[in-house]
Design an enzyme around this catalytic site. Structure first.
Site, PDB file in Angstrom:
ATOM      1  N   CYS A 238     -21.946 -30.463  36.302  1.00  0.00           N
ATOM      2  CA  CYS A 238     -21.871 -31.681  37.089  1.00  0.00           C
ATOM      3  C   CYS A 238     -23.233 -32.370  37.058  1.00  0.00           C
ATOM      4  O   CYS A 238     -24.275 -31.720  37.111  1.00  0.00           O
ATOM      5  CB  CYS A 238     -21.497 -31.463  38.549  1.00  0.00           C
ATOM      6  SG  CYS A 238     -19.879 -30.734  38.763  1.00  0.00           S
TER       7      CYS A 238
ATOM      8  N   ASN B 139     -23.270 -30.652  43.330  1.00  0.00           N
ATOM      9  CA  ASN B 139     -23.168 -29.788  42.148  1.00  0.00           C
ATOM     10  C   ASN B 139     -23.396 -28.362  42.631  1.00  0.00           C
ATOM     11  O   ASN B 139     -24.360 -28.094  43.340  1.00  0.00           O
ATOM     12  CB  ASN B 139     -24.251 -30.224  41.142  1.00  0.00           C
ATOM     13  CG  ASN B 139     -24.482 -29.216  40.030  1.00  0.00           C
ATOM     14  OD1 ASN B 139     -25.573 -29.113  39.515  1.00  0.00           O
ATOM     15  ND2 ASN B 139     -23.486 -28.463  39.667  1.00  0.00           N
TER      16      ASN B 139
ATOM     17  N   GLU C   5     -24.646 -16.674  16.264  1.00  0.00           N
ATOM     18  CA  GLU C   5     -24.941 -18.061  16.626  1.00  0.00           C
ATOM     19  C   GLU C   5     -24.130 -19.036  15.762  1.00  0.00           C
ATOM     20  O   GLU C   5     -23.629 -20.038  16.257  1.00  0.00           O
ATOM     21  CB  GLU C   5     -26.458 -18.300  16.490  1.00  0.00           C
ATOM     22  CG  GLU C   5     -26.925 -19.707  16.794  1.00  0.00           C
ATOM     23  CD  GLU C   5     -26.554 -20.230  18.169  1.00  0.00           C
ATOM     24  OE1 GLU C   5     -26.074 -19.470  19.026  1.00  0.00           O
ATOM     25  OE2 GLU C   5     -26.708 -21.443  18.378  1.00  0.00           O
TER      26      GLU C   5
ATOM     27  N   HIS D 257     -12.740  -1.827  10.181  1.00  0.00           N
ATOM     28  CA  HIS D 257     -12.202  -1.118  11.353  1.00  0.00           C
ATOM     29  C   HIS D 257     -11.259  -2.008  12.159  1.00  0.00           C
ATOM     30  O   HIS D 257     -10.987  -1.712  13.324  1.00  0.00           O
ATOM     31  CB  HIS D 257     -13.348  -0.603  12.219  1.00  0.00           C
ATOM     32  CG  HIS D 257     -14.222   0.378  11.498  1.00  0.00           C
ATOM     33  ND1 HIS D 257     -13.804   1.649  11.172  1.00  0.00           N
ATOM     34  CD2 HIS D 257     -15.472   0.244  10.976  1.00  0.00           C
ATOM     35  CE1 HIS D 257     -14.771   2.270  10.498  1.00  0.00           C
ATOM     36  NE2 HIS D 257     -15.795   1.428  10.372  1.00  0.00           N
TER      37      HIS D 257
END
Ligand code: F6R
Length: 608
Positions: free
Chosen positions: A2, A102, A482, A505
């Protein structure tokens, strides 16, 4: 999460235009709905609706509201559906008191029940609306002419949770009331105008003089004055001058902030690595005194922390090191005591999960070093040593330049530690430092320029795919993590990263012809094994995208290789993520999404 803005001015200008412009700069914090309220001739005027600012503004003309005081809000929904009623600002029963908030008011259900019993009528499902009604209730006890700050203080004493609040009252048409706890709020100071906002870029166009409101502080702003108090005592405000320019918070001709910020990485790295060596030496000493070290962060910052973890592990060898996702810190609380050092990594410096972890750590007298981008934000203030990345404001929700700046700062610190433990003599240290400081910005610029077109071309090829895997081994894993996070958060292609050896796996089960698999494989000890993983994926028809280096055998086994120059190993988490940032950006654009404002996300995560 917000965005809040409040402005009071003695100039004859209507503030709604400034508020609407400021909200656009805060839109990265949430964009479910937007609203503006002003006081005009002693009456509140309020407009709000669901949707992004430009669209709502077109529909409702937010910027044409009249009045020299006003507040605005852009919402990331927590309590209550995304609808017009739940959009901020909220008001009391009579429409005299207007509030934007907020954070999360944890005891709002109890407060709401009591207020309803007293006859208050609620128009929304939000937790925030209770603040306006509480103020209305508290004011009933006061003489109508007495100062409203006392009632406001009683309101703040009654609420529990996290908050940045700005409130205005139609009968006090010059004053903005502010309170903050665990959600950011900064004050901007100009001679005839005062601003309060969730973040500095909101008012950077108007002033560079900033006061950061601290936890537990309550303030009032009038066009001429800033008054702050804490626990009943007046606090002398200490404005700082911000070096960021207004242009740094604008797109400057780029179609999106994210692309601009990708291109700003060379300068962000240059500025970050230009850090005062004394601060780094101090941090290195603190690290070497600690019995155990914990990297604490979330999301992209966690991935930067992981890169730091691997660098430190190489140097500190047997010293216990941990990497903790901040929302999981309770699981590691048994490790935290006065001999523990926490390294908190956070672009915004306001992420609540990190702050909660640091709050608990401080109780045990653990030491804290932070790596943050926003000066004087909460996390640096909770730390004994604050290290700042100098990436400038980052507006795109997906972190790019702040991430590589964090990695660079941790690499700089690792180099210092390597010297301080005697693994590098002073000549070697100076040589490596020189290379890091000069090479990082240069090589980054070269890689961005040489690979942008390729990233765009590849994005077009994979943009109709629903899944992608990102594989790496050892210290290269943070790059894969990332890269996957970037792709999924802005293009909405499901992307998963894992250590390459794990694929057999389980994950390989869903690989089929054309399934994109991104292989991170520099010329290092992982190269041979990564080649085997590539062959396993190729055998199932996967489309192999590699981020590799000149001379690597994987190049001819890839459908789409990004071939980077071989660089210092310290630099790889910076250099090798660049093509993947650009791939994510262009994939989002190709699929028709706004990369700056991914759905359901916000830049600063101030809820748990
Ligand atoms: C993703 C992203 C997030 C943040 C995370 C932590 O691109 O930006 O994952 O890294 O919310 O935020 P900070 O760094 O402000 O603590």
């Amino acid at each position: 999460m917000c965005g809040i803005i409040a402005i009071t001015t003695s100039s004859k200008t209507n503030v709604s235009k400034m508020i609407t412009d400021s909200l656009k700069k805060l839109e990265y914090r949430g964009y479910d709905s937007v609203g503006v309220a002003t006081i005009n001739n002693g009456k509140i005027e309020i407009l709000k609706d669901i949707g992004m600012i430009d669209k709502v503004n077109k529909r409702l003309s937010l910027e044409n509201l009249r009045g020299t005081i006003g507040i605005g809000h852009t919402r990331w929904a927590t309590h209550g559906a995304i609808n017009q009623e739940n959009a901020h600002p909220h008001s009391d029963c009579k429409g005299n008191i207007i509030v934007v908030h907020n954070g999360i008011i944890e005891n709002y259900l109890d407060l709401k029940k009591t207020l309803k019993e007293k006859g208050h009528f609620f128009s929304s499902e939000t937790d925030s609306e209770v603040i306006a009604h509480l103020m209305e209730e508290e004011l009933k006890q006061d003489n109508p002419n007495s100062s409203k700050i006392n009632a406001f203080k009683r309101v703040i004493n009654k609420i529990e949770g996290t908050y940045a609040i700005t409130l205005i009252h139609s009968k006090d048409p010059e004053t903005i009331f502010l309170a903050r706890k665990d959600s950011p709020l900064v004050i901007g100071v100009r001679e005839d105008t005062k601003f309060a906002a969730s973040d500095i870029p909101a008012f950077l166009e108007y002033t560079k003089q900033v006061i950061v409101l601290k936890n537990g502080e309550i303030a009032t702003l009038t066009p001429q004055a800033v008054y702050i108090e804490k626990n009943g005592f007046r606090v002398q405000p200490k404005p700082v001058i911000i070096s960021w320019t207004a242009e740094s918070a604008q797109k400057s001709g780029y179609p999106h902030f994210m692309l601009k910020e990708i291109h700003e990485q060379p300068i962000a790295l240059k500025n970050t690595l230009n850090i005062d060596p004394r601060v780094i030496e101090k941090a290195s000493n603190k690290i070497l005194e600690a019995e155990r070290i914990i990297f604490l962060a979330c999301g992209t910052s966690y991935h930067a922390g992981l890169s730091g973890y691997h660098q430190f592990q190489r140097i500190l060898k047997k010293r216990p090191l941990y990497k903790v996702i901040a929302s999981e810190y309770e699981t590691y609380s048994h490790l935290i005591d006065e001999d523990t050092l926490i390294i908190a990594v956070s672009q915004s410096g306001e992420t609540l999960d990190v702050m909660k972890g640091l709050g608990a750590a401080r109780k045990t007298r653990a030491s804290i070093i932070s790596v943050a981008n926003v000066i004087d934000s909460s996390i640096p203030r909770l730390s004994q040593i604050a290290l700042y990345t100098k990436a400038g404001p980052e507006i795109g929700v997906a972190a790019t330049k702040t991430h590589t700046a964090q990695v660079a700062l941790l690499a700089r610190l690792a180099l210092q530690i390597e010297h301080d433990v005697g693994l590098l003599n002073t000549t070697e240290f100076n040589e490596n430092l020189g290379t890091l400081v000069t090479e990082a910005p240069q090589i980054t610029r070269t890689i961005i320029n040489q690979n942008e077109f390729k990233a765009k071309e590849l994005a077009a090829k994979i943009s109709n795919q629903n899944h992608a895997y990102f594989l790496a081994r050892g210290y290269n894993l943070p790059i894969a993590l990332e890269g996957a996070l970037k792709l999924k958060e802005i293009s909405y292609i499901h992307a998963e990263a894992f250590p390459a050896g794990e694929s057999k796996h389980g994950p390989i089960a869903i690989v089929e012809p054309d399934f994109p698999v991104v292989i991170i494989s520099p010329n290092d000890w992982t190269a041979k094994k990564m080649l085997s993983s590539t062959e396993e994926m190729r055998a199932r028809g996967a489309y192999i995208i590699s981020v590799t280096e000149e001379g690597h055998n994987i190049i001819e086994r890839s459908d789409y290789p990004f071939i980077l120059p071989t660089s210092l190993s310290l630099l790889r988490p910076i250099t090798h993520i660049l093509p993947l940032q650009m791939l994510a950006y262009y994939a989002a654009v190709k699929r028709g999404f706004d990369p700056d404002k991914p759905k359901n996300l916000a830049k600063t995560v101030t809820v748990e």
